[in-house]
Design an enzyme around this catalytic site. Structure first.
Site, PDB file in Angstrom:
ATOM      1  N   HIS A 121      -3.495  -1.136  -4.555  1.00 29.10           N
ATOM      2  CA  HIS A 121      -2.832  -2.246  -5.075  1.00 29.10           C
ATOM      3  C   HIS A 121      -3.268  -2.579  -6.318  1.00 29.10           C
ATOM      4  CE1 HIS A 121      -1.943  -3.936  -1.041  1.00 29.10           C
ATOM      5  NE2 HIS A 121      -2.386  -2.824  -0.537  1.00 29.10           N
ATOM      6  N   HIS A 178      -3.781 -10.166   0.884  1.00 26.60           N
ATOM      7  CA  HIS A 178      -3.617  -9.987   2.225  1.00 26.60           C
ATOM      8  C   HIS A 178      -4.461 -11.400   3.031  1.00 26.60           C
ATOM      9  CE1 HIS A 178      -2.622  -6.028   1.040  1.00 26.60           C
ATOM     10  NE2 HIS A 178      -1.910  -6.081   2.216  1.00 26.60           N
ATOM     11  N   MET A 232      -0.501  -5.474   8.123  1.00 27.25           N
ATOM     12  CA  MET A 232      -1.158  -6.758   7.845  1.00 27.25           C
ATOM     13  C   MET A 232      -0.723  -7.653   6.680  1.00 27.25           C
ATOM     14  SD  MET A 232      -5.080  -4.922   8.077  1.00 27.25           S
ATOM     15  CE  MET A 232      -5.334  -3.487   9.117  1.00 27.25           C
ATOM     16  N   SER A 233       0.458  -7.477   6.460  1.00 23.89           N
ATOM     17  CA  SER A 233       1.061  -8.193   5.306  1.00 23.89           C
ATOM     18  C   SER A 233       2.697  -8.669   5.960  1.00 23.89           C
ATOM     19  CB  SER A 233       1.284  -7.469   4.188  1.00 23.89           C
ATOM     20  OG  SER A 233       2.287  -6.211   4.482  1.00 23.89           O
ATOM     21  N   HIS A 236      -7.734   4.292   5.779  1.00 24.69           N
ATOM     22  CA  HIS A 236      -7.037   3.915   4.457  1.00 24.69           C
ATOM     23  C   HIS A 236      -6.747   4.845   3.739  1.00 24.69           C
ATOM     24  CE1 HIS A 236      -5.436   1.014   1.958  1.00 24.69           C
ATOM     25  NE2 HIS A 236      -6.264   1.235   0.784  1.00 24.69           N
ATOM     26  N   ALA A 242       2.863  -0.513   4.150  1.00 20.38           N
ATOM     27  CA  ALA A 242       2.483   0.462   4.952  1.00 20.38           C
ATOM     28  C   ALA A 242       2.109  -0.172   6.373  1.00 20.38           C
ATOM     29  CB  ALA A 242       1.481   1.008   4.421  1.00 20.38           C
ATOM     30  N   ASN A 286       1.007   5.947   9.556  1.00 13.51           N
ATOM     31  CA  ASN A 286       0.251   6.580  10.497  1.00 13.51           C
ATOM     32  C   ASN A 286       0.592   5.959  11.904  1.00 13.51           C
ATOM     33  OD1 ASN A 286      -0.998   4.013   9.568  1.00 13.51           O
ATOM     34  ND2 ASN A 286      -1.666   4.135  11.655  1.00 13.51           N
ATOM     35  N   SER A 342       1.042  -1.277  -0.120  1.00 19.23           N
ATOM     36  CA  SER A 342       0.102  -0.299   0.075  1.00 19.23           C
ATOM     37  C   SER A 342       0.947   1.298   0.049  1.00 19.23           C
ATOM     38  CB  SER A 342      -0.758   0.169   1.137  1.00 19.23           C
ATOM     39  OG  SER A 342      -1.496  -1.131   1.354  1.00 19.23           O
ATOM     40  N   TYR A 401      -6.296 -11.120   5.290  1.00 26.60           N
ATOM     41  CA  TYR A 401      -7.848 -10.539   5.754  1.00 26.60           C
ATOM     42  C   TYR A 401      -8.822 -10.591   4.471  1.00 26.60           C
ATOM     43  CZ  TYR A 401      -6.277  -6.153   3.304  1.00 26.60           C
ATOM     44  OH  TYR A 401      -5.910  -5.341   2.621  1.00 26.60           O
ATOM     45  N   GLU A 402      -8.324 -11.192   3.142  1.00 26.26           N
ATOM     46  CA  GLU A 402      -9.267 -11.302   2.164  1.00 26.26           C
ATOM     47  C   GLU A 402     -10.040 -12.485   2.077  1.00 26.26           C
ATOM     48  OE1 GLU A 402      -7.262 -10.367  -1.706  1.00 26.26           O
ATOM     49  OE2 GLU A 402      -5.932  -8.821  -0.580  1.00 26.26           O
TER      50      GLU A 402
HETATM   51  N1  HPA Z   1      -2.130  -1.103  11.503  1.00 25.16           N
HETATM   52  C1  HPA Z   1      -2.203  -2.279  10.943  1.00 25.16           C
HETATM   53  N2  HPA Z   1      -1.955  -2.267   9.394  1.00 25.16           N
HETATM   54  C2  HPA Z   1      -1.539  -0.863   8.887  1.00 25.16           C
HETATM   55  C3  HPA Z   1      -1.749   0.114  10.086  1.00 25.16           C
HETATM   56  C4  HPA Z   1      -1.932   0.141  11.179  1.00 25.16           C
HETATM   57  O1  HPA Z   1      -2.014   1.050  11.879  1.00 25.16           O
HETATM   58  N3  HPA Z   1      -1.325   1.238   8.880  1.00 25.16           N
HETATM   59  C5  HPA Z   1      -1.141   0.704   7.664  1.00 25.16           C
HETATM   60  N4  HPA Z   1      -1.256  -0.602   7.658  1.00 25.16           N
END
Ligand code: HPA
Length: 278
Positions: free
Chosen positions: A73, A99, A216-217, A252, A129, A240, A41, A101-102
Site C-alpha cells: 500500500h 484499514h 478486510m476492506s 501476506h 485482495a 488465496n 493490496s 484493523y489499524e
Molecule cells: N482473508 C481476509 N482478507 C484477505 C484474505 C483472506 O483470506 N486474502 C486477502 N485478504
C-alpha cells in the site's frame, strides 16, 4: 496532514473531506474529478495500464490521510486524464488505503472515498485482495462484488441516517464490466476486521451465511461513497483460498505475489471499462 480530532474521532469528517478535496483541486489544477479508484493490496501494479498520471503526491500531505501501514500500500494519490466514450475523464487514484484493523477508527478508513466524492467523483471503484470462500474460485481470479455482509459491527455513518443499500454495488456498472469480460463472476463479499486471517471454522460460518469472498476492506468505503450519492463498483481479486479451503496456511506475501501476477489482466480490465462508464 492531521485532521482535527477528539479522542481520535474526526471532529467534522465531511468537512475534512471537503477540505481534502479542495487541497487536491489546488494541487492538480483539476476542479472536478469524474471517478475515483482505490487500489488495494496487490492492485497497485494494475494502475500502470492507465498511462502516465498528470499529478502524483503523498496522501499524507492532504488533510485527513494517514501514512501507509502495510506493505503493498504505497500511500500515493494520483490524477489521470483518461479518454472516455463521451470525452476526456479525470480519474483520482488512491494507491493504498487505511484499514479498520489499524485501530485508528473508521473515519480514516473512509476518508479517501469521501474526499473523492467531494472532489466531484460520481463513480468510485474499490479494488481489493480477498480470500476465496467459494471452493471453485481460482487464485488470480477477479470477482465482481454483488453484495456484502458486514461482520465488523461498525458503520461509517452516525445518527439516524437510514441509507438504503439495495443497489450498493451498482447493477448498471456491473453490467458494463461484464460486457467487457463475460467470464467474470459475481460474489458476496464479507468484511472481516482482521488483522488475523479467519479460522477455518469462521470461513465455514461465512460460507453458510452466503458469502463467497472474504477481506478486510471495501465495505465501509462503499457505504460512505453510496451515502454521499456516488455509484460504486467493487472488484475483488482472489489472492488465496480462504482458511481451511485447501489446508494451506495463509500469508501476506502470497497475497501480494498473486496481485502482482494478475496486475496486467486487472489493468487491462480497468482500462477497458473506465471509458464506458460515463
Ligand atoms: N482473508 C481476509 N482478507 C484477505 C484474505 C483472506 O483470506 N486474502 C486477502 N485478504
Amino acid at each position: 496532514m492531521s485532521a482535527q480530532t477528539v479522542d481520535g474521532i474526526y471532529l467534522d469528517p465531511i468537512g475534512t473531506a471537503e477540505k481534502a478535496a479542495a487541497q487536491i483541486a489546488l494541487r492538480t489544477g483539476v476542479g472536478q474529478h469524474d471517478l475515483a479508484l482505490v487500489m488495494g493490496s496487490g492492485w497497485v501494479g494494475a494502475v500502470d495500464a492507465l498511462g502516465t498520471p498528470t499529478h502524483e503526491f503523498s496522501a499524507e500531505e492532504i488533510i485527513g490521510f494517514l501514512p501507509p501501514a502495510v506493505e503493498g500500500h504505497s500511500g500515493k494519490i494520483r490524477s489521470y486524464e483518461i479518454a472516455g466514450a463521451n470525452g476526456p475523464l479525470r480519474a483520482l487514484v488512491f494507491l493504498g488505503r487505511t484499514h479498520l484493523y489499524e485501530g485508528k477508527g473508521i473515519e480514516p478508513v473512509v476518508h479517501s472515498t469521501r474526499t473523492a466524492v467531494k472532489a466531484g467523483c460520481k463513480i468510485v471503484i474499490l479494488t481489493n485482495a480477498c480470500g476465496g470462500i467459494k471452493t471453485e474460485y481460482k487464485v488470480g481470479q477477479p470477482v465482481l462484488i454483488r453484495d456484502h455482509i458486514s461482520l465488523t459491527a461498525t458503520s461509517p455513518l452516525i445518527g439516524a441516517n437510514f441509507v438504503d443499500l439495495t443497489d450498493l454495488y451498482s447493477k448498471r456498472i456491473r453490467a458494463i464490466v461484464k460486457s467487457e469480460d463475460n467470464s467474470l463472476q459475481e460474489g458476496v463479499y464479507v468484511h472481516w476486521r482482521g488483522p488475523t486471517y479467519e479460522t477455518p471454522a469462521e470461513i465455514k460460518m461465512m460460507r453458510t451465511m452466503g458469502a463467497d469472498l472474504v477481506g478486510m476492506s471495501t465495505v465501509p468505503e462503499a457505504i460512505a461513497a453510496h451515502a454521499l450519492g456516488a455509484e460504486v463498483l467493487g472488484i475483488s481479486l482472489v489472492t488465496n483460498a480462504a482458511a481451511g479451503v485447501t489446508g494451506e496456511k495463509l500469508n501476506h506475501e502470497e497475497v501480494i505475489a498473486a496481485g502482482k501476477a494478475a496486475a496486467q489482466r486487472m489493468g487491462a480490465l480497468l482500462k477497458g471499462v473506465i471509458p464506458k462508464l460515463f
